[in-house]
Design an enzyme around this catalytic site. Structure first.
Site, PDB file in Angstrom:
ATOM      1  N   GLN A 122       0.825  -1.201   0.000  1.00 15.30           N
ATOM      2  CA  GLN A 122       0.000   0.000   0.000  1.00 15.30           C
ATOM      3  C   GLN A 122       0.865   1.258   0.000  1.00 15.30           C
ATOM      4  O   GLN A 122       0.361   2.359  -0.124  1.00 15.30           O
ATOM      5  CB  GLN A 122      -0.891   0.044   1.261  1.00 15.30           C
ATOM      6  CG  GLN A 122      -2.018  -0.966   1.259  1.00 15.30           C
ATOM      7  CD  GLN A 122      -2.798  -0.951   2.568  1.00 15.30           C
ATOM      8  OE1 GLN A 122      -2.803  -1.939   3.279  1.00 15.30           O
ATOM      9  NE2 GLN A 122      -3.457   0.154   2.905  1.00 15.30           N
ATOM     10  N   GLU A 176       0.391  -1.628   4.681  1.00 17.38           N
ATOM     11  CA  GLU A 176       0.809  -0.231   4.751  1.00 17.38           C
ATOM     12  C   GLU A 176       2.271  -0.152   5.173  1.00 17.38           C
ATOM     13  O   GLU A 176       3.032   0.653   4.649  1.00 17.38           O
ATOM     14  CB  GLU A 176      -0.082   0.520   5.744  1.00 17.38           C
ATOM     15  CG  GLU A 176       0.039   2.024   5.621  1.00 17.38           C
ATOM     16  CD  GLU A 176      -0.956   2.777   6.485  1.00 17.38           C
ATOM     17  OE1 GLU A 176      -2.057   2.258   6.743  1.00 17.38           O
ATOM     18  OE2 GLU A 176      -0.631   3.895   6.903  1.00 17.38           O
ATOM     19  N   ARG A 181      -5.114   8.041  16.577  1.00 18.34           N
ATOM     20  CA  ARG A 181      -6.454   8.037  15.980  1.00 18.34           C
ATOM     21  C   ARG A 181      -7.489   7.475  16.967  1.00 18.34           C
ATOM     22  O   ARG A 181      -8.630   7.932  17.006  1.00 18.34           O
ATOM     23  CB  ARG A 181      -6.468   7.277  14.653  1.00 18.34           C
ATOM     24  CG  ARG A 181      -7.763   7.405  13.878  1.00 18.34           C
ATOM     25  CD  ARG A 181      -7.652   6.950  12.437  1.00 18.34           C
ATOM     26  NE  ARG A 181      -7.133   7.981  11.562  1.00 18.34           N
ATOM     27  CZ  ARG A 181      -7.881   8.893  10.918  1.00 18.34           C
ATOM     28  NH1 ARG A 181      -9.199   8.899  11.054  1.00 18.34           N
ATOM     29  NH2 ARG A 181      -7.333   9.790  10.149  1.00 18.34           N
ATOM     30  N   PHE A 205      -7.938   2.102  11.653  1.00 21.57           N
ATOM     31  CA  PHE A 205      -6.663   2.606  12.166  1.00 21.57           C
ATOM     32  C   PHE A 205      -6.772   3.160  13.589  1.00 21.57           C
ATOM     33  O   PHE A 205      -6.369   4.283  13.872  1.00 21.57           O
ATOM     34  CB  PHE A 205      -6.198   3.723  11.205  1.00 21.57           C
ATOM     35  CG  PHE A 205      -4.719   3.979  11.189  1.00 21.57           C
ATOM     36  CD1 PHE A 205      -3.870   3.233  10.388  1.00 21.57           C
ATOM     37  CD2 PHE A 205      -4.168   4.999  11.960  1.00 21.57           C
ATOM     38  CE1 PHE A 205      -2.500   3.495  10.350  1.00 21.57           C
ATOM     39  CE2 PHE A 205      -2.793   5.266  11.931  1.00 21.57           C
ATOM     40  CZ  PHE A 205      -1.964   4.520  11.118  1.00 21.57           C
ATOM     41  N   ALA A 260      -5.740   5.758   5.216  1.00 25.04           N
ATOM     42  CA  ALA A 260      -6.528   6.812   5.867  1.00 25.04           C
ATOM     43  C   ALA A 260      -7.743   7.199   5.004  1.00 25.04           C
ATOM     44  O   ALA A 260      -8.291   8.288   5.158  1.00 25.04           O
ATOM     45  CB  ALA A 260      -5.665   8.042   6.168  1.00 25.04           C
ATOM     46  N   GLU A 272     -12.726   3.475   5.091  1.00 21.84           N
ATOM     47  CA  GLU A 272     -12.743   2.944   6.455  1.00 21.84           C
ATOM     48  C   GLU A 272     -14.004   3.240   7.263  1.00 21.84           C
ATOM     49  O   GLU A 272     -14.457   2.386   8.024  1.00 21.84           O
ATOM     50  CB  GLU A 272     -11.542   3.497   7.240  1.00 21.84           C
ATOM     51  CG  GLU A 272     -10.198   3.139   6.662  1.00 21.84           C
ATOM     52  CD  GLU A 272      -9.090   3.983   7.257  1.00 21.84           C
ATOM     53  OE1 GLU A 272      -8.965   5.167   6.861  1.00 21.84           O
ATOM     54  OE2 GLU A 272      -8.370   3.488   8.129  1.00 21.84           O
TER      55      GLU A 272
HETATM   56  N1  MTE Z   1     -11.461  -2.263   0.096  1.00 17.72           N
HETATM   57  C1  MTE Z   1     -10.987  -3.395  -0.467  1.00 17.72           C
HETATM   58  N2  MTE Z   1     -11.756  -4.040  -1.342  1.00 17.72           N
HETATM   59  N3  MTE Z   1      -9.759  -3.889  -0.139  1.00 17.72           N
HETATM   60  C2  MTE Z   1      -8.941  -3.253   0.772  1.00 17.72           C
HETATM   61  O1  MTE Z   1      -7.829  -3.697   1.036  1.00 17.72           O
HETATM   62  N4  MTE Z   1      -8.691  -1.336   2.320  1.00 17.72           N
HETATM   63  C3  MTE Z   1      -9.395  -0.359   3.149  1.00 17.72           C
HETATM   64  C4  MTE Z   1     -10.384   0.442   2.317  1.00 17.72           C
HETATM   65  N5  MTE Z   1     -11.185  -0.418   1.505  1.00 17.72           N
HETATM   66  C5  MTE Z   1      -9.425  -2.047   1.385  1.00 17.72           C
HETATM   67  C6  MTE Z   1     -10.701  -1.578   0.985  1.00 17.72           C
HETATM   68  C7  MTE Z   1      -8.518   0.572   3.840  1.00 17.72           C
HETATM   69  S1  MTE Z   1      -7.786   0.089   5.267  1.00 17.72           S
HETATM   70  C8  MTE Z   1      -8.315   1.851   3.405  1.00 17.72           C
HETATM   71  S2  MTE Z   1      -7.389   2.951   4.280  1.00 17.72           S
HETATM   72  C9  MTE Z   1      -8.881   2.325   2.143  1.00 17.72           C
HETATM   73  O2  MTE Z   1      -9.629   1.315   1.470  1.00 17.72           O
HETATM   74  C10 MTE Z   1      -7.730   2.790   1.270  1.00 17.72           C
HETATM   75  O3  MTE Z   1      -8.131   3.189   0.024  1.00 17.72           O
HETATM   76  P1  MTE Z   1      -8.744   4.632  -0.280  1.00 17.72           P
HETATM   77  O4  MTE Z   1      -7.877   5.648   0.379  1.00 17.72           O
HETATM   78  O5  MTE Z   1      -8.722   4.697  -1.749  1.00 17.72           O
HETATM   79  O6  MTE Z   1     -10.126   4.623   0.291  1.00 17.72           O
HETATM   80 MO1  MOS Z   2      -6.124   1.831   5.966  1.00 15.92          MO
HETATM   81  S1  MOS Z   2      -5.996   1.025   7.832  1.00 15.92           S
HETATM   82  O1  MOS Z   2      -5.614   3.423   6.526  1.00 15.92           O
HETATM   83  O2  MOS Z   2      -4.716   1.197   5.218  1.00 15.92           O
END
Ligand code: MTE
Ligand code: MOS
Length: 814
Positions: free
Chosen positions: A206, A241, A319, A353, A519, A727
Site C-alpha cells: 500500500q 501499509e 487516531r 486505524f 486513511a 474505512e
Molecule cells: N477495500 C478493499 N476491497 N480492499 C482493501 O484492502 N482497504 C481499506 C479500504 N477499503 C481495502 C478496501 C482501507 S484500510 C483503506 S485505508 C482504504 O480502502 C484505502 O483506500 P482509499 O484511500 O482509496 O479509500
Molecule cells: Mo487503511 S488502515 O488506513 O490502510
C-alpha cells in the site's frame, strides 16, 4: 462553490460504473504480484527460518546444512546486509534479528531454485536459541511495565471536578480484541536487478514509496536506484501499509547477491504467524452524566497491544484517542494512551486505524450505562450528539452535526424502527428462550492523516497523439476502486468518454514521495492531483481549440469527447484537437499536485484541526439470540452513510457493505488466540488458518441489508464534492455488538446492564445472557457490580478465557 468541488454538466464522476478491473477479477485475468513469477526466468524462491520461541537470543546459526540441500542457492543472514539491518522506519525492527521477539519470527531466509528446495533448506538450518522470559498478554506487559513509544493525552476542561459534580458516575473496563487482515492475497514481492545494478521490486504494498526507501536503506542505495511497482493488491486493509517493506528488502537483497530474480510470497500460515494485525486494546474508564443522561466527563486510559515493535502503533493510538468520543459531545475529557510491548507480531494498521477501537469504548460505555440511567440506548445516544459549533476534545470545530441527525432520522423512518421496536418487545415477551433487539449507532470519522505532511498527492497524466489518455497517480489499487474513481475524475476533467482513459500500475519512478494508500484519503489526494494535471492539459488544449473555433479560450467546453464553444455550433472531435495540438507543439502531458489546506496538528499536546472533514453514517442492526447456546443471527441492517456527492456510487456502496461485514467479523466471529500457557509453544498463534479463525461468509450476511448514500451531501473543498469512504463504514458494525448486548439484556429483568466481551462470539454472548438472567435488580438498586456473577465459581461452567473474565467484571457505579 470551489472549483475543486464543482461538477461540470453530465460528469463521468457520479455514474454507477463497475470496478475498472471487475472483468479481469472475475475471469482470472487480473495479475497480482506473484502471478508474475511463472512469467519470469530463473526465479529463486525465498523461505523463512521461523523461530519456535516467543522470546529468545540467537546463539548460533549454522547455514551449512541448508547449502547441502539440492537446489538451495544461498542463505541470507545479517552478515549479508550492505546497508541498514532494519525493516522499518523507527529503527526497532531488525530484518535479521539477534533476538527473537515473537513465536515465528524469521531469523534468516533460504533461497532455492524451487520453493520446495527453499523449504527443505530452511528446515535444515540449525539454530541454537537461549529462551528468554516472554510477555504474551497485555496484562503481563502492563504488570511488567513494558511499554514502547509516546504516551499522549487528549485533554479538555476539568475532568476531576466535572466527575465530582456529575449526577451519576460509573466506572469500568473494556477489553477488545485485535483482528487478522486475511486479505486473499498474502504478502508478495518479486525483485530483480537491472543492467546497471538498479533494483526493481514488484510488491503487494500500500506504500510503494516507503517500500522503496526501506529497500534502499537495507541495500545501502539511494532512492533513485530502486523502483517499486504495485500492479494491484488482492486486499490490503492496512496490513500492507508498513509490513511489506521487510519482505521486499529480503527479495531485493537476494536478487542483488545472486543476480537472479527473487520471489518471496508468504503462504497463509506464514502470513498469519509473521505479520501484524489490528491492535487489541484495554480501556479503564470513568464517566459522568447529568440528571438527563447528558455526558459530562470522561476519564480513560487506553492501552494498546503493540506487539514486538512500534510499526504504526503510535499513529493508530493517536487516531483511537481522536475517536474515543465518536459523535458525542463531552465537555470534560482526559484520555491517555499507551502502547504495551509484547512478544507477538507487530500490530499494525487495520481499516479504521485505531478509530474502531476508540469508538468501541464510548459505545460500550453508553450501552452499559443506558439501563442504569433508565434511558433507552438509542435515546441516550441521540441525546448526546454533537451540535454545530461545539468542538472535539482535541479542538476541531464541528460543522456538519446535521448530517448525523439526518442519517439517524432516515434510518429511523425507512427502517421503521418504532414499529420494529414494538414488534421486538412483543416477540421478547412471548419467547422465553429467544430474544431479539435492534440497536442504532452513529459514526463520525476524521478524514486526513493525523500527520499533516502526509496529506499530499501527485499524478502524471499523458495524452497521446491519438487522443488516448494514460494516468499514473500515487495511490495503489487493493480492490477499493481507487483506480475506477481516478479514471472517472480524469474523464470528467478532460471531457472525454471513460473508454478514452486507462490507468497504469503504481510506480515510484512515475510519481515520487507518495503517501501510503491509507486513511481513506487516496481518492481525495490523488483525485485532486489527477484533476490538477488534467486541467493543465485542458487549459493548453483550450488555446488550440479557441483558435480553431473562433471563440475565447475560457469559452471552450469539453464534453464527452466533443469540443465546442459558447456562442458557436461548430465542434471538434477530441482526437482531432489533440492531433492538431501535437503539431502545434503543445505539451500533452502534465504532473499534477495537491495538498490539503487548512490542517494543523500538534502531536505533542494532541491539539489542532487534523481532519479536512468528518465522514458520517448511521446503522441500525437487528439480531436474534438463542438462550440455550448463545448462537445468534443478524436479521436486518439499515445504513445511511455520508460519502459526500459520490464519485462512483457502485464502488461506494460496495465499500460500505464490505466494511460493515468486515467490522461485524471483528466484533462477533474473528477470535485471535495465542498460546498463553507456560509450555514449549508459549506465544504461538493458535488460530493459524481459516479452520480455526472464523471469517464472515455468505451465511452470515444479513438477509435484509439496505445501504443508502446520504443525499444532498456535496462536500465543499473536496474533489468533485465527494468524501472518503474506505474505512468509516467499518465502525457501523458497532450496532451489531450493541444489538447483541440489548438482546442479552432482554433475558434479564428490566434495567439489566450487560457487559459483553469483544469479540461477541456465541460463547461470549452465552455468558453475557447467563449473567443477565441471574441479575436480580433494577437500575439504581444495585450500586456495584451489576450483572455480576453469583458468588462463588460455578463448578459446571467451562473455564473462561481471562479476557472475558476481565470484560465481564467491573462496571460499578462510583
Ligand atoms: N477495500 C478493499 N476491497 N480492499 C482493501 O484492502 N482497504 C481499506 C479500504 N477499503 C481495502 C478496501 C482501507 S484500510 C483503506 S485505508 C482504504 O480502502 C484505502 O483506500 P482509499 O484511500 O482509496 O479509500
Ligand atoms: Mo487503511 S488502515 O488506513 O490502510
Amino acid at each position: 462553490m470551489s472549483s475543486l468541488s464543482e461538477r461540470p454538466p453530465d460528469p463521468v464522476v457520479g455514474r454507477a460504473v463497475p470496478h475498472e478491473s471487475a472483468r479481469l477479477h472475475v475471469t482470472g485475468h487480473a495479475l497480482y504480484t506473484d502471478d508474475l513469477t511463472p512469467r519470469t526466468k530463473d526465479v529463486l524462491h525465498a523461505w523463512p527460518v521461523q523461530a519456535p520461541h516467543a522470546h529468545a537470543r540467537v546463539l548460533e546459526l549454522r547455514t551449512g546444512p541448508a547449502l547441502a540441500v539440492p537446489g538451495v542457492v544461498r542463505v541470507l543472514t545479517a552478515a549479508d546486509v550492505p546497508g541498514v539491518n532494519d525493516a522499518g522506519v523507527k529503527g526497532d525492527e531488525p530484518l535479521f534479528p539477534q533476538e527473537v521477539c515473537f513465536y515465528g519470527h524469521a531469523v534468516c531466509w533460504v533461497l532455492g531454485a524451487t520453493q520446495e528446495a527453499a523449504r527443505r533448506g530452511a528446515a535444515a538450518v540449525e539454530v541454537d536459541y537461549e529462551p528468554l522470559p516472554s510477555l504474551v498478554t497485555l496484562a503481563e506487559a502492563v504488570a511488567a511495565d513494558s511499554f514502547q513509544g509516546a504516551q499522549p493525552t487528549v485533554e479538555r476542561g476539568d475532568v476531576r471536578s466535572a466527575l465530582a459534580g456529575a449526577a451519576r458516575t460509573f466506572s469500568g473496563q473494556t477489553e477488545l480484541a485485535g483482528q487478522e487482515h486475511f486479505y486473499l492475497e498474502t504478502h508478495a514481492s518479486l525483485a530483480s536487478v537491472e543492467d546497471d545494478g538498479r533494483i526493481f521490486v514488484q510488491s503487494s504494498t500500500q506504500h510503494p514509496s516507503e517500500t522503496q526507501e526501506i529497500v534502499a536503506h537495507v541495500l545501502g542505495l539511494r532512492s533513485h536506484e530502486v523502483t517499486v511497482q504495485c500492479l494491484r493488491m488482492g486486499g490490503g486493509f492496512g496490513g500492507k501499509e508498513m509490513q511489506p517493506h521487510g519482505y521486499a528488502a529480503i527479495a531485493a537483497l537476494g536478487a542483488r547477491l545472486t543476480g537472479r530474480p527473487v520471489r518471496l510470497r508468504l503462504n497463509r500460515t506464514q502470513d498469519l504467524t509473521m505479520t501484524g494485525k489490528r491492535h487489541g486494546f484495554h480501556a479503564d474508564w470513568r464517566v459522568g452524566f447529568d440528571e438527563e443522561g447528558r455526558l459530562q466527563a470522561l476519564e480513560a486510559t487506553l492501552t494498546s497491544d503493540g506487539g514486538w515493535s512500534l510499526d504504526l502503533s503510535e499513529p493508530v493510538l493517536a487516531r483511537a484517542l481522536c475517536h474515543v468520543e465518536n459523535n458525542y459531545w463531552i465537555p470534560h475529557v482526559r484520555v491517555t494512551g499507551r502502547i504495551a510491548r509484547t512478544h507477538k507480531t507487530s500490530q499494525t494498521a487495520f481499516r479504521g486505524f485505531g478509530g474502531p477501537q476508540g469508538m468501541l469504548v464510548i459505545e460500550d460505555i453508553l450501552g452499559r450505562c443506558a439501563p442504569l440511567l433508565g434511558i433507552e440506548p438509542h435515546e441516550l445516544r441521540r441525546r448526546n450528539f454533537y451540535a454545530d459549533g461545539q468542538s472535539t476534545p482535541y479542538g476541531q470545530v464541528i460543522t456538519q452535526a446535521g448530517r448525523v441527525r439526518a442519517a439517524w432520522e432516515q434510518v429511523s423512518t425507512e427502517g421503521e424502527l418504532d414499529r420494529r421496536r414494538a414488534e421486538v418487545a412483543r416477540f421478547n415477551a412471548e419467547h422465553e428462550h429467544v430474544k431479539r433487539a435492534v440497536a442504532v449507532t452513529p459514526v463520525k470519522f476524521g478524514i486526513s492523516f493525523n500527520l499533516t505532511a502526509f496529506n499530499q498527492g501527485g499524478a502524471l497524466v499523458h495524452v497521446y497523439k491519438d487522443g488516448s489518455v494514460l494516468i499514473n497517480h500515487g495511490g495503489t489499487e487493493m480492490g477499493q476502486g481507487l483506480h475506477t474513481k481516478m479514471l472517472q475524475v480524469a474523464a470528467t476533467t478532460l471531457g472525454v468518454p471513460p473508454a478514452a482513459v486507462r490507468l497504469a500500475p503504481t510506480r515510484t519512478d512515475k510519481v515520487p514521495n507518495t503517501s501510503a494508500t491509507a486513511a481513506s484519503s487516496s481518492a481525495d489526494l490523488n483525485g485532486a492531483a489527477v484533476k490538477d494535471a488534467c486541467e493543465q492539459i485542458r487549459g493548453r488544449l483550450a488555446q488550440v481549440a479557441a483558435q480553431r473555433l473562433g471563440v475565447p479560450a475560457p469559452d471552450v467546453r469539453f464534453r464527452d469527447g466533443v469540443v465546442g464553444g459558447l456562442g458557436t455550433t461548430e465542434t471538434l472531435p477530441w482526437d482531432d484537437l489533440v492531433h492538431s495540438a501535437y503539431f502545434a507543439r503543445v505539451q500533452l502531458f502534465a504532473a499534477g499536485y495537491y495538498r490539503t489546506e487548512g490542517l494543523h496538528w500538534d502531536s505533542r499536546v494532541m491539539r489542532g484541526s487534523p481532519f479536512k472533514y468528518f465522514a458520517h453514517g448511521v446503522a441500525a442492526t437487528e439480531v436474534e439470540v438463542d438462550g440455550f447456546t448463545g448462537a445468534y443471527r443478524t436479521r436486518r441492517v439499515d445504513i445511511v452513510h455520508d460519502v459526500g456527492d459520490s464519485l462512483s456510487p457502485l464502488v461506494d456502496v460496495g465499500q460500505i457493505e464490505g466494511a460493515y461485514v468486515q467490522g461485524a467479523g471483528w466484533l462477533t466471529l474473528e477470535d485471535l488466540r495465542w498460546d498463553e500457557g507456560d509450555g514449549e509453544h508459549r506465544g504461538r498463534l493458535l488460530t493459524q488458518s481459516a479452520s480455526t479463525y472464523k471469517l464472515p461468509s455468505f451465511s452470515e450476511m444479513p438477509p435484509v441489508f439496505h445501504v443508502k448514500l446520504l443525499e444532498h451531501a456535496s462536500e465543499e473543498g473536496a474533489v468533485y464534492g465527494s468524501k472518503a469512504v474506505g474505512e468509516p463504514p467499518l465502525m457501523l458494525a458497532l450496532s451489531v455488538r450493541e444489538a447483541l448486548r440489548q438482546a442479552c439484556a432482554a433475558f434479564g429483568p428490566e434495567g439489566t446492564s450487560v457487559d459483553l466481551a469483544s469479540p461477541a462470539t456465541p460463547e461470549a454472548v452465552f455468558w453475557a445472557l447467563q449473567e443477565a438472567r441471574s441479575a436480580h435488580g433494577r437500575a439504581g438498586e444495585v450500586t456495584a457490580g451489576l450483572g455480576a456473577r453469583p458468588p462463588g465459581p460455578d463448578p459446571h461452567a467451562p473455564e473462561r478465557r481471562p479476557e472475558s473474565e476481565a470484560a465481564l467484571s467491573g462496571l460499578s457505579e462510583a
